[in-house]
Motif scaffolding. Sequence first.
Motif, PDB file in Angstrom:
ATOM      1  N   GLU A  38       0.816  -1.206   0.000  1.00 56.21           N
ATOM      2  CA  GLU A  38       0.000   0.000   0.000  1.00 56.21           C
ATOM      3  C   GLU A  38       0.856   1.265   0.000  1.00 56.21           C
ATOM      4  OE1 GLU A  38      -3.499   0.095   2.458  1.00 56.21           O
ATOM      5  OE2 GLU A  38      -3.347  -2.055   2.775  1.00 56.21           O
ATOM      6  N   ALA A  39       2.019   1.175   0.624  1.00 57.56           N
ATOM      7  CA  ALA A  39       2.867   2.371   0.727  1.00 57.56           C
ATOM      8  C   ALA A  39       3.572   2.697  -0.583  1.00 57.56           C
ATOM      9  CB  ALA A  39       3.904   2.166   1.826  1.00 57.56           C
ATOM     10  N   CYS A  40       3.790   1.686  -1.400  1.00 62.36           N
ATOM     11  CA  CYS A  40       4.606   1.896  -2.606  1.00 62.36           C
ATOM     12  C   CYS A  40       3.884   2.771  -3.629  1.00 62.36           C
ATOM     13  CB  CYS A  40       4.964   0.555  -3.232  1.00 62.36           C
ATOM     14  SG  CYS A  40       5.941   0.765  -4.726  1.00 62.36           S
ATOM     15  N   PRO A  41       4.442   3.910  -3.978  1.00 53.20           N
ATOM     16  CA  PRO A  41       3.766   4.789  -4.945  1.00 53.20           C
ATOM     17  C   PRO A  41       3.909   4.306  -6.382  1.00 53.20           C
ATOM     18  CG  PRO A  41       5.788   5.806  -4.154  1.00 53.20           C
ATOM     19  CD  PRO A  41       5.690   4.489  -3.461  1.00 53.20           C
ATOM     20  N   PHE A  42       4.700   3.287  -6.601  1.00 51.87           N
ATOM     21  CA  PHE A  42       4.966   2.849  -7.973  1.00 51.87           C
ATOM     22  C   PHE A  42       4.379   1.477  -8.302  1.00 51.87           C
ATOM     23  CE2 PHE A  42       8.368   5.698  -6.647  1.00 51.87           C
ATOM     24  CZ  PHE A  42       8.191   6.705  -7.596  1.00 51.87           C
ATOM     25  N   GLY A  43       3.634   0.890  -7.394  1.00 48.40           N
ATOM     26  CA  GLY A  43       3.106  -0.459  -7.640  1.00 48.40           C
ATOM     27  C   GLY A  43       4.248  -1.410  -7.932  1.00 48.40           C
ATOM     28  N   ALA A  44       5.292  -1.344  -7.123  1.00 44.49           N
ATOM     29  CA  ALA A  44       6.508  -2.099  -7.440  1.00 44.49           C
ATOM     30  C   ALA A  44       6.713  -3.315  -6.554  1.00 44.49           C
ATOM     31  CB  ALA A  44       7.728  -1.176  -7.316  1.00 44.49           C
ATOM     32  N   VAL A  45       5.878  -3.468  -5.557  1.00 46.54           N
ATOM     33  CA  VAL A  45       6.022  -4.644  -4.683  1.00 46.54           C
ATOM     34  C   VAL A  45       4.642  -5.242  -4.483  1.00 46.54           C
ATOM     35  CG1 VAL A  45       5.873  -3.295  -2.518  1.00 46.54           C
ATOM     36  CG2 VAL A  45       7.054  -5.481  -2.513  1.00 46.54           C
ATOM     37  N   ALA A  46       4.584  -6.563  -4.370  1.00 47.03           N
ATOM     38  CA  ALA A  46       3.286  -7.229  -4.270  1.00 47.03           C
ATOM     39  C   ALA A  46       3.382  -8.423  -3.340  1.00 47.03           C
ATOM     40  CB  ALA A  46       2.848  -7.702  -5.657  1.00 47.03           C
ATOM     41  N   LEU A  47       2.224  -8.823  -2.834  1.00 47.78           N
ATOM     42  CA  LEU A  47       2.146 -10.103  -2.128  1.00 47.78           C
ATOM     43  C   LEU A  47       1.380 -11.050  -3.047  1.00 47.78           C
ATOM     44  CD1 LEU A  47       1.263  -9.095   1.565  1.00 47.78           C
ATOM     45  CD2 LEU A  47       3.488  -9.688   0.627  1.00 47.78           C
ATOM     46  N   THR A  48       2.023 -12.117  -3.450  1.00 50.12           N
ATOM     47  CA  THR A  48       1.386 -13.052  -4.379  1.00 50.12           C
ATOM     48  C   THR A  48       0.406 -13.947  -3.620  1.00 50.12           C
ATOM     49  OG1 THR A  48       2.958 -14.846  -4.056  1.00 50.12           O
ATOM     50  CG2 THR A  48       3.578 -13.144  -5.638  1.00 50.12           C
ATOM     51  N   GLU A  49      -0.318 -14.768  -4.372  1.00 47.45           N
ATOM     52  CA  GLU A  49      -1.258 -15.691  -3.709  1.00 47.45           C
ATOM     53  C   GLU A  49      -0.572 -16.996  -3.311  1.00 47.45           C
ATOM     54  OE1 GLU A  49      -4.389 -16.112  -6.537  1.00 47.45           O
ATOM     55  OE2 GLU A  49      -4.873 -13.995  -6.443  1.00 47.45           O
ATOM     56  N   HIS A  50       0.697 -17.098  -3.577  1.00 46.58           N
ATOM     57  CA  HIS A  50       1.414 -18.348  -3.275  1.00 46.58           C
ATOM     58  C   HIS A  50       1.718 -18.426  -1.775  1.00 46.58           C
ATOM     59  CE1 HIS A  50       3.988 -21.753  -3.718  1.00 46.58           C
ATOM     60  NE2 HIS A  50       5.020 -21.098  -3.227  1.00 46.58           N
ATOM     61  N   PHE A  51       1.160 -19.417  -1.113  1.00 50.06           N
ATOM     62  CA  PHE A  51       1.369 -19.543   0.330  1.00 50.06           C
ATOM     63  C   PHE A  51       1.989 -20.880   0.724  1.00 50.06           C
ATOM     64  CE2 PHE A  51      -2.726 -21.299  -0.692  1.00 50.06           C
ATOM     65  CZ  PHE A  51      -2.812 -22.434   0.089  1.00 50.06           C
ATOM     66  N   GLU A  52       2.151 -21.766  -0.242  1.00 46.20           N
ATOM     67  CA  GLU A  52       2.675 -23.092   0.104  1.00 46.20           C
ATOM     68  C   GLU A  52       4.170 -23.140  -0.115  1.00 46.20           C
ATOM     69  OE1 GLU A  52      -0.136 -24.851  -2.653  1.00 46.20           O
ATOM     70  OE2 GLU A  52      -0.730 -26.186  -1.051  1.00 46.20           O
ATOM     71  N   TYR A  53       4.898 -22.665   0.828  1.00 43.57           N
ATOM     72  CA  TYR A  53       6.351 -22.754   0.725  1.00 43.57           C
ATOM     73  C   TYR A  53       6.904 -23.174   2.076  1.00 43.57           C
ATOM     74  CZ  TYR A  53       5.614 -17.948   2.320  1.00 43.57           C
ATOM     75  OH  TYR A  53       5.183 -16.854   2.989  1.00 43.57           O
ATOM     76  N   SER A  54       8.000 -23.882   2.019  1.00 47.09           N
ATOM     77  CA  SER A  54       8.587 -24.378   3.264  1.00 47.09           C
ATOM     78  C   SER A  54      10.089 -24.511   3.060  1.00 47.09           C
ATOM     79  CB  SER A  54       7.985 -25.733   3.631  1.00 47.09           C
ATOM     80  OG  SER A  54       8.199 -26.634   2.569  1.00 47.09           O
ATOM     81  N   GLY A  55      10.792 -24.757   4.110  1.00 51.16           N
ATOM     82  CA  GLY A  55      12.240 -24.907   4.001  1.00 51.16           C
ATOM     83  C   GLY A  55      12.815 -25.373   5.316  1.00 51.16           C
TER      84      GLY A  55
END
Length: 182
Positions: free
Chosen positions: A110-127
């Motif tokens: 929301e803070a980014c004035p350039f639409g340069a960062v996003a949260l994707t819908e990918h939630f299945e990650y592990s390590g």
Amino acid sequence: MTTLELVKKILFIEILKGLALTLKHLFTPAVTRQYPAEKREPFPGSRGLHALVRDPETGKAKCVGCGLCAAMCPSQCIYIYTSEGDDHKKVVDRYEVEVLRCVFCALCVEACPFGAVALTEHFEYSGYTREEFYYTKERLLENWDKYMAGEKGKKYFEKFWRPKSEDFGAPSVLHAEEKVGP
Ligand code: SF4
Ligand code: SF4
């Protein structure tokens, strides 16, 4: 104790009621999904793994290194390193997110004035190590290509994050040069 209560106690009425309820549920279909065998599509706009938006025209990250996202981040898990380029323009050398510390509030988006960062819908990650969750600029750009490229990323910004008021001068996700300011 009343006679009725005494009769109920002798006949184990409450226990029988409980058993009847259990029995009833034995024959109703389960609502539990057998994950991971059964999956459902994530809801559009849900907050998963981070990505840096790639400008489709230049093929480079849209981020200009202004640092607003890092300043807004309540977890302080965004690290940005910049330098001055040949043409005296700021160059983003490194953009890194320590995902394990993120609380997925999306304030960075929301803070980014350039639409340069996003949260994707990918939630299945592990390590197995913390390092695997330390996302560098290259890995974040890969996330964009993998999960948000094309129409999906465009719709994401239009629908969920683009400020509705024109006062914000919100940029188009596709054209970085249109951006900002009245
Ligand atoms: S989603 Fe929130 S906590 Fe996570 S990086 Fe963005 S601002 Fe920080
Ligand atoms: S607010 Fe946007 S442009 Fe500024 S550093 Fe963060 S991602 Fe880059």
